[in-house]
Scaffold this motif. Sequence first.
Motif, PDB file in Angstrom:
ATOM      1  N   TYR A 184       0.817  -1.213   0.000  1.00  0.00           N
ATOM      2  CA  TYR A 184       0.000   0.000   0.000  1.00  0.00           C
ATOM      3  C   TYR A 184       0.856   1.270   0.000  1.00  0.00           C
ATOM      4  O   TYR A 184       0.651   2.171  -0.815  1.00  0.00           O
ATOM      5  CB  TYR A 184      -0.952  -0.010   1.203  1.00  0.00           C
ATOM      6  CG  TYR A 184      -1.871   1.173   1.240  1.00  0.00           C
ATOM      7  CD1 TYR A 184      -3.038   1.177   0.496  1.00  0.00           C
ATOM      8  CD2 TYR A 184      -1.584   2.285   2.025  1.00  0.00           C
ATOM      9  CE1 TYR A 184      -3.897   2.262   0.519  1.00  0.00           C
ATOM     10  CE2 TYR A 184      -2.424   3.378   2.051  1.00  0.00           C
ATOM     11  CZ  TYR A 184      -3.586   3.354   1.297  1.00  0.00           C
ATOM     12  OH  TYR A 184      -4.420   4.438   1.315  1.00  0.00           O
ATOM     13  N   GLU A 185       1.804   1.348   0.898  1.00  0.00           N
ATOM     14  CA  GLU A 185       2.647   2.548   0.984  1.00  0.00           C
ATOM     15  C   GLU A 185       3.532   2.707  -0.243  1.00  0.00           C
ATOM     16  O   GLU A 185       3.817   3.828  -0.666  1.00  0.00           O
ATOM     17  CB  GLU A 185       3.482   2.534   2.263  1.00  0.00           C
ATOM     18  CG  GLU A 185       2.655   2.734   3.529  1.00  0.00           C
ATOM     19  CD  GLU A 185       1.856   4.047   3.531  1.00  0.00           C
ATOM     20  OE1 GLU A 185       2.367   5.069   3.050  1.00  0.00           O
ATOM     21  OE2 GLU A 185       0.716   4.022   4.015  1.00  0.00           O
ATOM     22  N   SER A 226      -7.456  11.606  -5.094  1.00  0.00           N
ATOM     23  CA  SER A 226      -6.555  11.193  -4.016  1.00  0.00           C
ATOM     24  C   SER A 226      -6.072   9.785  -4.346  1.00  0.00           C
ATOM     25  O   SER A 226      -6.645   9.098  -5.199  1.00  0.00           O
ATOM     26  CB  SER A 226      -7.304  11.183  -2.682  1.00  0.00           C
ATOM     27  OG  SER A 226      -8.302  10.170  -2.694  1.00  0.00           O
ATOM     28  N   PHE A 227      -5.035   9.343  -3.668  1.00  0.00           N
ATOM     29  CA  PHE A 227      -4.534   7.991  -3.939  1.00  0.00           C
ATOM     30  C   PHE A 227      -5.602   6.949  -3.646  1.00  0.00           C
ATOM     31  O   PHE A 227      -5.765   5.993  -4.401  1.00  0.00           O
ATOM     32  CB  PHE A 227      -3.274   7.691  -3.121  1.00  0.00           C
ATOM     33  CG  PHE A 227      -2.870   6.254  -3.224  1.00  0.00           C
ATOM     34  CD1 PHE A 227      -2.380   5.747  -4.416  1.00  0.00           C
ATOM     35  CD2 PHE A 227      -3.010   5.394  -2.139  1.00  0.00           C
ATOM     36  CE1 PHE A 227      -2.027   4.403  -4.530  1.00  0.00           C
ATOM     37  CE2 PHE A 227      -2.654   4.058  -2.247  1.00  0.00           C
ATOM     38  CZ  PHE A 227      -2.164   3.572  -3.436  1.00  0.00           C
ATOM     39  N   ILE A 235       4.533   5.791  -5.218  1.00  0.00           N
ATOM     40  CA  ILE A 235       4.572   5.874  -6.683  1.00  0.00           C
ATOM     41  C   ILE A 235       3.568   6.905  -7.163  1.00  0.00           C
ATOM     42  O   ILE A 235       3.877   7.742  -8.017  1.00  0.00           O
ATOM     43  CB  ILE A 235       4.282   4.496  -7.311  1.00  0.00           C
ATOM     44  CG1 ILE A 235       5.445   3.540  -7.044  1.00  0.00           C
ATOM     45  CG2 ILE A 235       4.010   4.614  -8.809  1.00  0.00           C
ATOM     46  CD1 ILE A 235       5.119   2.092  -7.343  1.00  0.00           C
ATOM     47  N   TYR A 236       2.372   6.857  -6.604  1.00  0.00           N
ATOM     48  CA  TYR A 236       1.312   7.772  -7.029  1.00  0.00           C
ATOM     49  C   TYR A 236       1.654   9.216  -6.696  1.00  0.00           C
ATOM     50  O   TYR A 236       1.505  10.107  -7.524  1.00  0.00           O
ATOM     51  CB  TYR A 236      -0.009   7.375  -6.365  1.00  0.00           C
ATOM     52  CG  TYR A 236      -1.186   8.183  -6.853  1.00  0.00           C
ATOM     53  CD1 TYR A 236      -1.735   7.929  -8.097  1.00  0.00           C
ATOM     54  CD2 TYR A 236      -1.756   9.184  -6.068  1.00  0.00           C
ATOM     55  CE1 TYR A 236      -2.818   8.654  -8.560  1.00  0.00           C
ATOM     56  CE2 TYR A 236      -2.839   9.913  -6.521  1.00  0.00           C
ATOM     57  CZ  TYR A 236      -3.370   9.639  -7.764  1.00  0.00           C
ATOM     58  OH  TYR A 236      -4.435  10.361  -8.220  1.00  0.00           O
ATOM     59  N   GLU A 237       2.115   9.457  -5.493  1.00  0.00           N
ATOM     60  CA  GLU A 237       2.304  10.838  -5.050  1.00  0.00           C
ATOM     61  C   GLU A 237       3.664  11.423  -5.417  1.00  0.00           C
ATOM     62  O   GLU A 237       3.782  12.622  -5.594  1.00  0.00           O
ATOM     63  CB  GLU A 237       2.099  10.916  -3.536  1.00  0.00           C
ATOM     64  CG  GLU A 237       0.663  10.635  -3.141  1.00  0.00           C
ATOM     65  CD  GLU A 237       0.455  10.585  -1.648  1.00  0.00           C
ATOM     66  OE1 GLU A 237       1.453  10.616  -0.893  1.00  0.00           O
ATOM     67  OE2 GLU A 237      -0.704  10.502  -1.230  1.00  0.00           O
ATOM     68  N   ASP A 284      -3.922 -10.639  -4.894  1.00  0.00           N
ATOM     69  CA  ASP A 284      -4.315  -9.536  -5.766  1.00  0.00           C
ATOM     70  C   ASP A 284      -4.681  -8.274  -5.000  1.00  0.00           C
ATOM     71  O   ASP A 284      -4.543  -7.168  -5.521  1.00  0.00           O
ATOM     72  CB  ASP A 284      -5.480  -9.954  -6.667  1.00  0.00           C
ATOM     73  CG  ASP A 284      -5.024 -10.894  -7.767  1.00  0.00           C
ATOM     74  OD1 ASP A 284      -3.810 -10.983  -8.004  1.00  0.00           O
ATOM     75  OD2 ASP A 284      -5.892 -11.516  -8.400  1.00  0.00           O
ATOM     76  N   VAL A 285      -5.131  -8.414  -3.769  1.00  0.00           N
ATOM     77  CA  VAL A 285      -5.408  -7.231  -2.946  1.00  0.00           C
ATOM     78  C   VAL A 285      -4.125  -6.432  -2.763  1.00  0.00           C
ATOM     79  O   VAL A 285      -4.124  -5.204  -2.787  1.00  0.00           O
ATOM     80  CB  VAL A 285      -5.979  -7.648  -1.568  1.00  0.00           C
ATOM     81  CG1 VAL A 285      -6.035  -6.476  -0.620  1.00  0.00           C
ATOM     82  CG2 VAL A 285      -7.355  -8.256  -1.731  1.00  0.00           C
ATOM     83  N   VAL A 286      -3.019  -7.137  -2.625  1.00  0.00           N
ATOM     84  CA  VAL A 286      -1.727  -6.500  -2.409  1.00  0.00           C
ATOM     85  C   VAL A 286      -1.107  -6.062  -3.732  1.00  0.00           C
ATOM     86  O   VAL A 286      -0.628  -4.946  -3.873  1.00  0.00           O
ATOM     87  CB  VAL A 286      -0.775  -7.458  -1.652  1.00  0.00           C
ATOM     88  CG1 VAL A 286       0.590  -6.844  -1.486  1.00  0.00           C
ATOM     89  CG2 VAL A 286      -1.373  -7.833  -0.305  1.00  0.00           C
ATOM     90  N   GLN A 287      -1.119  -6.932  -4.711  1.00  0.00           N
ATOM     91  CA  GLN A 287      -0.437  -6.681  -5.980  1.00  0.00           C
ATOM     92  C   GLN A 287      -1.439  -6.280  -7.056  1.00  0.00           C
ATOM     93  O   GLN A 287      -1.722  -7.038  -7.984  1.00  0.00           O
ATOM     94  CB  GLN A 287       0.324  -7.937  -6.396  1.00  0.00           C
ATOM     95  CG  GLN A 287       1.333  -8.366  -5.385  1.00  0.00           C
ATOM     96  CD  GLN A 287       1.920  -9.727  -5.698  1.00  0.00           C
ATOM     97  OE1 GLN A 287       1.481 -10.418  -6.595  1.00  0.00           O
ATOM     98  NE2 GLN A 287       2.930 -10.101  -4.945  1.00  0.00           N
ATOM     99  N   MET A 288      -1.938  -5.069  -6.949  1.00  0.00           N
ATOM    100  CA  MET A 288      -3.031  -4.661  -7.832  1.00  0.00           C
ATOM    101  C   MET A 288      -2.602  -4.503  -9.285  1.00  0.00           C
ATOM    102  O   MET A 288      -3.394  -4.733 -10.182  1.00  0.00           O
ATOM    103  CB  MET A 288      -3.706  -3.398  -7.323  1.00  0.00           C
ATOM    104  CG  MET A 288      -2.867  -2.168  -7.292  1.00  0.00           C
ATOM    105  SD  MET A 288      -3.811  -0.805  -6.585  1.00  0.00           S
ATOM    106  CE  MET A 288      -2.807   0.560  -7.117  1.00  0.00           C
ATOM    107  N   ARG A 289      -1.359  -4.156  -9.558  1.00  0.00           N
ATOM    108  CA  ARG A 289      -0.913  -4.049 -10.951  1.00  0.00           C
ATOM    109  C   ARG A 289      -0.899  -5.425 -11.611  1.00  0.00           C
ATOM    110  O   ARG A 289      -1.317  -5.582 -12.751  1.00  0.00           O
ATOM    111  CB  ARG A 289       0.487  -3.423 -11.047  1.00  0.00           C
ATOM    112  CG  ARG A 289       0.523  -1.965 -10.753  1.00  0.00           C
ATOM    113  CD  ARG A 289       1.917  -1.373 -10.972  1.00  0.00           C
ATOM    114  NE  ARG A 289       2.978  -2.139 -10.334  1.00  0.00           N
ATOM    115  CZ  ARG A 289       3.996  -2.708 -10.986  1.00  0.00           C
ATOM    116  NH1 ARG A 289       4.116  -2.594 -12.286  1.00  0.00           N
ATOM    117  NH2 ARG A 289       4.919  -3.369 -10.329  1.00  0.00           N
ATOM    118  N   PHE A 290      -0.422  -6.429 -10.893  1.00  0.00           N
ATOM    119  CA  PHE A 290      -0.436  -7.783 -11.440  1.00  0.00           C
ATOM    120  C   PHE A 290      -1.864  -8.280 -11.610  1.00  0.00           C
ATOM    121  O   PHE A 290      -2.172  -8.985 -12.576  1.00  0.00           O
ATOM    122  CB  PHE A 290       0.369  -8.745 -10.568  1.00  0.00           C
ATOM    123  CG  PHE A 290       0.389 -10.134 -11.115  1.00  0.00           C
ATOM    124  CD1 PHE A 290       1.165 -10.427 -12.217  1.00  0.00           C
ATOM    125  CD2 PHE A 290      -0.384 -11.130 -10.554  1.00  0.00           C
ATOM    126  CE1 PHE A 290       1.173 -11.713 -12.759  1.00  0.00           C
ATOM    127  CE2 PHE A 290      -0.382 -12.403 -11.078  1.00  0.00           C
ATOM    128  CZ  PHE A 290       0.398 -12.698 -12.182  1.00  0.00           C
TER     129      PHE A 290
END
Length: 187
Positions: A39-40, A75-76, A45-47, A120-126
């Motif tokens: 998450y962090e 927001s993120f 990456i986003y911010e 997938d909850v953790v690795q959302m890009r994958f």
Amino acid sequence: MSSIRITKSKIKSSNSICSFIIITIMWLLSVFCYYNSDYESYRAIYEYYATNNISGIVNEGFLILCKIGLKVGLSFELFRGVYLTICFVLLYKNINYFGNSKRKKIVLSIFYLMYPFALDVVQMRFMFASLMTMYGVRYLEKNNKKDDLKFLACLFIAFTQHTSVIVYLLFFLCRINYEKLKKLFLL
């Protein structure tokens, strides 16, 4: 006879509703899970990386989406919610496509909940990349150039999110016959 049709229709409808409910619960658990191991990192990456034009950290496609989210003023947490919503729409479409029998939809939903969901909850890009690739697999069933291009487009979109899906190019390459491969490598 008509009561049998109504009963079959209700069973099919209830299986779709159960599948939808399971996917909705997974979506809620994903979107509102703020404390997982990546998450962090995604927040950073986003911010930071997306605003400072630093590439090479993650795939360019994801950075472009982050930049769009920032320009729109998301927001993120909202960006992540939209991103995961797209993922679960893809999951729903894939389950409806591949689950063509009475109970396959609910079984596929439960199986997804049992194993890859926690990752997938953790690795959302994958998650996005694998679901987009799975969505593209439907185009390999037909053997024509238009559908081949659709598969390759889905694979390219997935690749811009996570490079590991490049292995699914093998699905496409297996369809090319030996003579075409021979000519390709001799040139």
